[in-house]
Design a protein around this motif. Structure first.
Motif, PDB file in Angstrom:
ATOM      1  N   SER A   9       0.810  -1.214   0.000  1.00  0.00           N
ATOM      2  CA  SER A   9       0.000   0.000   0.000  1.00  0.00           C
ATOM      3  C   SER A   9       0.844   1.264   0.000  1.00  0.00           C
ATOM      4  CB  SER A   9      -0.939   0.008   1.214  1.00  0.00           C
ATOM      5  OG  SER A   9      -0.208  -0.081   2.421  1.00  0.00           O
ATOM      6  N   GLY A  10       2.164   1.123   0.008  1.00  0.00           N
ATOM      7  CA  GLY A  10       3.043   2.279  -0.136  1.00  0.00           C
ATOM      8  C   GLY A  10       3.112   2.719  -1.590  1.00  0.00           C
ATOM      9  N   TYR A  11       3.847   3.795  -1.848  1.00  0.00           N
ATOM     10  CA  TYR A  11       3.850   4.363  -3.197  1.00  0.00           C
ATOM     11  C   TYR A  11       4.385   3.400  -4.257  1.00  0.00           C
ATOM     12  CZ  TYR A  11       4.823   7.199  -7.218  1.00  0.00           C
ATOM     13  OH  TYR A  11       4.856   7.666  -8.513  1.00  0.00           O
ATOM     14  N   VAL A  12       5.605   2.914  -4.070  1.00  0.00           N
ATOM     15  CA  VAL A  12       6.181   2.017  -5.072  1.00  0.00           C
ATOM     16  C   VAL A  12       5.384   0.717  -5.140  1.00  0.00           C
ATOM     17  CG1 VAL A  12       8.230   0.665  -5.699  1.00  0.00           C
ATOM     18  CG2 VAL A  12       8.489   3.011  -4.902  1.00  0.00           C
ATOM     19  N   GLY A 151       2.756  11.475  -6.352  1.00  0.00           N
ATOM     20  CA  GLY A 151       2.533  10.697  -5.140  1.00  0.00           C
ATOM     21  C   GLY A 151       3.799  10.198  -4.485  1.00  0.00           C
ATOM     22  N   SER A 152       4.922  10.214  -5.215  1.00  0.00           N
ATOM     23  CA  SER A 152       6.203   9.814  -4.632  1.00  0.00           C
ATOM     24  C   SER A 152       6.616  10.839  -3.589  1.00  0.00           C
ATOM     25  CB  SER A 152       7.270   9.729  -5.728  1.00  0.00           C
ATOM     26  OG  SER A 152       8.570   9.780  -5.193  1.00  0.00           O
ATOM     27  N   SER A 154       9.597  11.917  -2.481  1.00  0.00           N
ATOM     28  CA  SER A 154      10.620  12.866  -2.903  1.00  0.00           C
ATOM     29  C   SER A 154      10.109  13.794  -3.999  1.00  0.00           C
ATOM     30  CB  SER A 154      11.877  12.125  -3.374  1.00  0.00           C
ATOM     31  OG  SER A 154      11.555  11.131  -4.321  1.00  0.00           O
ATOM     32  N   PHE A 155       9.288  13.271  -4.912  1.00  0.00           N
ATOM     33  CA  PHE A 155       8.735  14.114  -5.963  1.00  0.00           C
ATOM     34  C   PHE A 155       7.779  15.147  -5.379  1.00  0.00           C
ATOM     35  CE2 PHE A 155       5.468  15.076  -9.161  1.00  0.00           C
ATOM     36  CZ  PHE A 155       6.263  15.564 -10.188  1.00  0.00           C
ATOM     37  N   GLU A 156       6.958  14.738  -4.409  1.00  0.00           N
ATOM     38  CA  GLU A 156       6.007  15.667  -3.806  1.00  0.00           C
ATOM     39  C   GLU A 156       6.712  16.752  -3.003  1.00  0.00           C
ATOM     40  OE1 GLU A 156       2.895  15.989  -4.502  1.00  0.00           O
ATOM     41  OE2 GLU A 156       2.994  14.258  -5.842  1.00  0.00           O
ATOM     42  N   VAL A 157       7.828  16.409  -2.359  1.00  0.00           N
ATOM     43  CA  VAL A 157       8.604  17.440  -1.669  1.00  0.00           C
ATOM     44  C   VAL A 157       9.086  18.475  -2.673  1.00  0.00           C
ATOM     45  CG1 VAL A 157      10.738  17.913  -0.401  1.00  0.00           C
ATOM     46  CG2 VAL A 157       9.299  15.981   0.257  1.00  0.00           C
ATOM     47  N   MET A 158       9.638  18.027  -3.796  1.00  0.00           N
ATOM     48  CA  MET A 158      10.107  18.947  -4.830  1.00  0.00           C
ATOM     49  C   MET A 158       8.959  19.762  -5.398  1.00  0.00           C
ATOM     50  SD  MET A 158      12.240  18.180  -8.351  1.00  0.00           S
ATOM     51  CE  MET A 158      10.925  17.180  -9.103  1.00  0.00           C
ATOM     52  N   ARG A 159       7.851  19.128  -5.706  1.00  0.00           N
ATOM     53  CA  ARG A 159       6.712  19.837  -6.297  1.00  0.00           C
ATOM     54  C   ARG A 159       6.165  20.891  -5.353  1.00  0.00           C
ATOM     55  NH1 ARG A 159       1.262  19.553  -6.109  1.00  0.00           N
ATOM     56  NH2 ARG A 159       1.192  17.650  -4.846  1.00  0.00           N
ATOM     57  N   ALA A 318       1.082   8.684 -13.080  1.00  0.00           N
ATOM     58  CA  ALA A 318      -0.084   9.486 -12.711  1.00  0.00           C
ATOM     59  C   ALA A 318      -0.494   9.244 -11.268  1.00  0.00           C
ATOM     60  CB  ALA A 318      -1.244   9.160 -13.657  1.00  0.00           C
ATOM     61  N   PRO A 319      -1.291  10.154 -10.685  1.00  0.00           N
ATOM     62  CA  PRO A 319      -1.754   9.960  -9.311  1.00  0.00           C
ATOM     63  C   PRO A 319      -2.787   8.847  -9.218  1.00  0.00           C
ATOM     64  CG  PRO A 319      -2.765  11.907 -10.267  1.00  0.00           C
ATOM     65  CD  PRO A 319      -1.728  11.439 -11.256  1.00  0.00           C
ATOM     66  N   SER A 320      -2.982   8.357  -8.000  1.00  0.00           N
ATOM     67  CA  SER A 320      -3.973   7.315  -7.741  1.00  0.00           C
ATOM     68  C   SER A 320      -4.879   7.745  -6.597  1.00  0.00           C
ATOM     69  CB  SER A 320      -3.276   5.993  -7.378  1.00  0.00           C
ATOM     70  OG  SER A 320      -4.214   5.037  -6.920  1.00  0.00           O
ATOM     71  N   THR A 321      -6.093   7.239  -6.601  1.00  0.00           N
ATOM     72  CA  THR A 321      -7.020   7.538  -5.506  1.00  0.00           C
ATOM     73  C   THR A 321      -6.508   6.983  -4.191  1.00  0.00           C
ATOM     74  OG1 THR A 321      -8.272   5.530  -6.046  1.00  0.00           O
ATOM     75  CG2 THR A 321      -9.051   7.607  -6.986  1.00  0.00           C
ATOM     76  N   GLY A 322      -5.600   6.016  -4.241  1.00  0.00           N
ATOM     77  CA  GLY A 322      -5.053   5.434  -3.018  1.00  0.00           C
ATOM     78  C   GLY A 322      -3.862   6.180  -2.453  1.00  0.00           C
ATOM     79  N   ASP A 323      -3.356   7.171  -3.168  1.00  0.00           N
ATOM     80  CA  ASP A 323      -2.203   7.928  -2.683  1.00  0.00           C
ATOM     81  C   ASP A 323      -2.569   8.699  -1.415  1.00  0.00           C
ATOM     82  OD1 ASP A 323      -0.695   7.041  -4.806  1.00  0.00           O
ATOM     83  OD2 ASP A 323      -1.025   8.833  -6.035  1.00  0.00           O
ATOM     84  N   PRO A 324      -1.590   8.951  -0.530  1.00  0.00           N
ATOM     85  CA  PRO A 324      -1.882   9.659   0.723  1.00  0.00           C
ATOM     86  C   PRO A 324      -2.424  11.064   0.474  1.00  0.00           C
ATOM     87  CG  PRO A 324       0.488   9.476   0.367  1.00  0.00           C
ATOM     88  CD  PRO A 324      -0.164   8.592  -0.646  1.00  0.00           C
TER      89      PRO A 324
END
Length: 343
Positions: A9-12, A151-152, A154-159, A318-324
């Motif tokens: 259920s984590g990102y990867v 949703g990653s 590290s990517f979300e921190v950068m974004r 792409a994002p998912s509905t399950g992402d935090p």
């Protein structure tokens, strides 16, 4: 093949499961508290509860599997290094008990430096890798630096930091000269699935994209693809601890996780043992940074007619509905308002 994804259920993990299903594997997905029903594949796997700190429960959860993909990292706990060591020891032991023939661990690139010069985050990854390597089966560690995808962490921190810092972005001098080799999550999950099917490959390999660039260049690439006007300003008096604390406040990603990740940005994170040289190239070749960013930003919310990023027929970028919830796109005004109200 029956594959256990520990950390499904984590990102990867959420992007790996559909790749395994596409390849025709049976998937056992582990959960800690309750099974995730948000991902499109939730009904197509066997869910098993596990506490990775409990040796007996780990053995029970992995019973009957042929291969294990281990994706657990505990950065949000102050004592994450000890917890990660214990969890890895339990999984290594369980792999032998249940008779699994393959164990693949997704780790981080570890610079060739003395242990006392590594961040706790990187040192913990190396410790887990060494413990898992003692398992009584074929073991391979795949190391990556930044995973690019909506949703990653590290990517979300950068974004989020790129969006919220304004036109002038201050970049700590200790980070400006570091070189990174990011990998698109679409490529990362392809390499993981391929590694699970290739038990003759052991040791460790680096999962990297085709581009090597500085963190400053990475921020510029992101800004260009996100259509943001940003100017990087180097700051010399910016201690690592201060940067970590400020970043933890500026973004929605859990502050403990952010503060564990930031110190690693002072190291070069490039591949020396390219997984593509051993496992081959993904169909169509690896995704470059600019294209990976563009695909990750193509839609800011799952739904709206676009395939879910964790769907078997979706784009993993792409994002998912399950992402935090902290990965949901919010405007700067929304962020300021929620911060003022205590989030």
């Amino acid at each position: 093949m029956r594959v256990a994804v520990v950390g499904a259920s984590g990102y990867v993990g959420s992007r790996l499961v559909p790749e395994l299903l596409r390849r025709g594997h049976d998937v056992v997905a582990t959960h800690h508290r309750s099974p995730s029903t948000a991902y499109p594949w939730s009904g197509d796997v066997e869910w098993r509860r596990v506490d990775v700190q409990d040796e007996e429960r780990v053995v029970e959860a992995l019973h009957g599997v042929d291969a294990i993909c281990y994706l657990v990292h505990g950065l949000d706990d102050p004592d994450f290094m000890r917890l990660d060591r214990q969890a890895a020891d339990n999984v290594a032991y369980a792999a032998g008990v249940v008779g699994a023939s393959r164990l693949v661990y997704f780790s981080g690139i570890v610079p060739d430096l003395p242990d006392d010069e590594l961040s706790d985050h990187l040192l913990s990854r190396l410790e887990v890798e060494e413990i898992l390597a003692t398992a009584d089966c074929s073991v391979l560690t795949l190391r990556a630096s930044m995973v690019v995808g909506a949703g990653s962490t590290s990517f979300e921190v950068m974004r989020q930091m790129s969006t919220r810092l304004g036109v002038v972005q201050t970049v700590p001098a200790w980070m400006g000269g570091s070189v990174i080799q990011p990998v698109a999550v679409a490529d990362a999950v392809w390499f993981l699935a391929e590694a699970l099917e290739r038990p003759e490959v052991t040791g460790h390999l680096d999962v990297v994209g085709p581009d090597r660039l500085s963190y400053v260049s990475l921020l510029r690439t992101y800004a260009a693809r996100a259509r943001l006007v940003r100017v990087q300003l180097p700051v010399w008096l910016a201690p690592v601890e201060t940067v970590a604390r400020v970043a933890g406040v500026l973004v929605d990603v859990p502050s403990g996780t952010v503060q564990s990740l930031i110190p690693s940005l002072g190291h070069d994170m490039v591949g020396e043992r390219d997984a593509a040289d051993v496992l081959g190239e993904p169909p169509g070749g690896r995704v470059g940074v600019a294209d990976a960013v563009s695909r990750s930003l193509a839609t800011t919310r799952a739904g709206d007619g676009a395939p879910d990023g964790a769907a078997v027929d979706g784009d993993p970028q792409a994002p998912s509905t399950g992402d935090p919830s902290w990965s949901r796109h919010r405007s700067v005004l929304d962020w300021v308002w929620s911060t003022a109200r205590g989030r």
